[in-house]
Scaffold this motif. Structure first.
Motif, short mmCIF file in Angstrom:
data_model
loop_
_atom_site.label_atom_id
_atom_site.label_comp_id
_atom_site.label_asym_id
_atom_site.label_seq_id
_atom_site.Cartn_x
_atom_site.Cartn_y
_atom_site.Cartn_z
N ARG A 39 0.86 -1.57 -0.28
CA ARG A 39 0.16 -0.12 -0.30
C ARG A 39 0.81 1.01 -0.06
O ARG A 39 0.48 2.04 -0.60
N ASP A 59 -0.34 3.85 -7.19
CA ASP A 59 -2.03 4.79 -7.21
C ASP A 59 -2.19 4.89 -5.62
O ASP A 59 -2.49 5.21 -5.46
N THR A 60 -1.42 4.38 -4.69
CA THR A 60 -1.36 4.94 -3.14
C THR A 60 -0.81 5.52 -2.19
O THR A 60 -0.38 5.85 -1.82
#
Length: 176
Positions: A41, A46-47
């Protein structure tokens, strides 16, 4: 981008998957999986919360080329068993070559004389893992320090005649 690591167990032509994931050598698979998910994550494109595009690119590359392969080594039971055998062999090699060993990090130096090996080791790994993926600059240094901790831990376990493997819960207190 270069991801070459040369400290700790990496000096022995061994990829220290535990150091990459920031988990102790006896971590259970569920703990390894949880840690991997946190790292993924943090580094996934994307994060990723890194500010610069260069840092985001580095994070994405590091995730795909270093972190994912480390986690994949633990995904299959047969791979975990093979890795545990390699880890045992590295422990024996570290014991044989301890005279040539050079320890740089303060945490690893402290571990060489810690009275409660298990507690000191897990605490030190945990502290480094907290900041391990906070910035590009800290990541590889934290991995190197964790790998040095792993090297010292294996050395001390070998001296005591204890095996180290994924899933072990043996407690060892070194004599004073």
């Amino acid at each position: 981008m270069s991801f070459e690591m040369t400290k700790g167990l990496f000096k022995y032509d061994f990829t220290d998957q535990h150091a990459i994931l920031g988990v102790p050598l006896d971590a259970e698979f569920n703990d390894i999986r949880k840690r991997y998910m946190k790292i993924a994550r943090r580094l996934h494109s994307d994060t990723c919360s890194f500010e610069s595009q260069a840092d985001k690119d580095w994070a994405n590359q590091f995730l795909s080329k270093v972190v994912n392969p480390a986690y994949n080594k633990f995904s299959k039971e047969s791979d975990r068993k093979e890795y545990s055998l390699l880890l045992a062999a590295i422990g024996k090699r570290v014991l044989k070559e301890q005279g040539k060993m050079h320890i740089e990090s303060a945490a690893a130096k402290e571990l060489t004389t810690a009275k409660n090996l298990e507690e000191a080791y897990k605490t030190a790994v945990g502290k480094l893992a907290l900041k391990q993926y906070e910035s590009v600059e800290e990541t590889q240094e934290a991995i190197a320090q964790i790998s040095e901790l792993n090297m010292v831990y294996l050395l001390r376990k070998e001296r005591l005649g204890g095996a180290v493997g994924t899933g072990s819960s043996e407690k060892v207190t070194t004599p004073t």
